[in-house]
Design a protein around this motif. Structure first.
Motif, PDB file in Angstrom:
ATOM      1  N   ASP A  19      -2.618  -6.023  -4.125  1.00  8.18           N
ATOM      2  CA  ASP A  19      -3.871  -6.141  -4.869  1.00  8.18           C
ATOM      3  C   ASP A  19      -4.524  -7.445  -4.453  1.00  8.18           C
ATOM      4  N   ARG A 129      -7.515  -2.891  -3.728  1.00 10.07           N
ATOM      5  CA  ARG A 129      -6.161  -2.754  -3.193  1.00 10.07           C
ATOM      6  C   ARG A 129      -6.303  -2.591  -1.683  1.00 10.07           C
ATOM      7  N   TYR A 151      -8.558  -0.980  -6.938  1.00 11.44           N
ATOM      8  CA  TYR A 151      -7.594  -1.834  -7.611  1.00 11.44           C
ATOM      9  C   TYR A 151      -6.862  -1.026  -8.670  1.00 11.44           C
TER      10      TYR A 151
END
Length: 184
Positions: A19, A129, A151
């Motif tokens: 992340d 991500r 994310y």
């Protein structure tokens, strides 16, 4: 978290999914004469208390004079949610669609455009991500974020697939109670 160069404190990031949060200091790179280029450098920092690479940094480079750089920037603003904010503000359609018509990217992602300025000011603090891959260079190794996702979304690896190191493909994770005949 691993320190790769004690002199400058550079923190390397393990290959794989992490992340990220977009950091401030997004800027165009400079050439050997200290002149600005058409390549936008977007610094990103690994976040997440459970990630051992927390705090590690990887930059995304977007050469806006090339189609690939414009696509990279479009994907980043899509997966961070910035495209929706900008599209809504300017009443544009399809800017928030990952597979949107390519024309708007060519038209709007010019290095000196107001849209690029707005993206530079809006992106910091947004999360996504990304998959990091380390590549061998002539003089040194370098890291790239090669895939993007939203994310909080689990990567293929964490959804029950692992990377097959020999062929670069994904394969299902074998369950303990699975028969050999059913496995790959």
């Amino acid at each position: 978290m691993r320190v790769t160069d004690g002199k400058i404190g550079f923190i390397s990031v393990e290959d794989g999914w992490h992340d990220f949060e977009v950091d401030e200091n997004i800027a165009f790179t400079t050439d050997e004469n200290n002149e600005a280029t058409n390549t936008l450098q977007i610094p990103c920092r690994v976040i997440g208390e459970e990630d051992e690479d927390q705090g590690g940094q990887v930059s995304i480079f977007c050469p806006l004079d090339k189609k690939s750089g414009k696509q990279r920037l479009a994907k980043l603003i899509y997966f961070t949610g910035v495209s929706k904010k900008i599209a809504k503000k300017h009443k544009w359609v399809n800017l928030d669609d990952e597979d949107a018509d390519e024309d708007w990217k060519d038209e709007l992602f010019e290095p000196d455009s107001e849209l690029v300025e707005e993206i530079i000011l809006t992106l910091p603090g947004h999360v996504f991500r990304g998959e990091v891959k380390t590549s061998k260079g002539k003089d040194r190794d370098f890291q790239n974020i090669i895939e993007l996702d939203f994310y909080g979304k689990k990567s293929k690896e964490s959804k029950g697939e692992k990377k097959d190191k020999t062929k670069g493909k994904t394969r299902p994770v074998k369950e303990e109670n699975e028969n050999e005949e059913e496995a790959w």
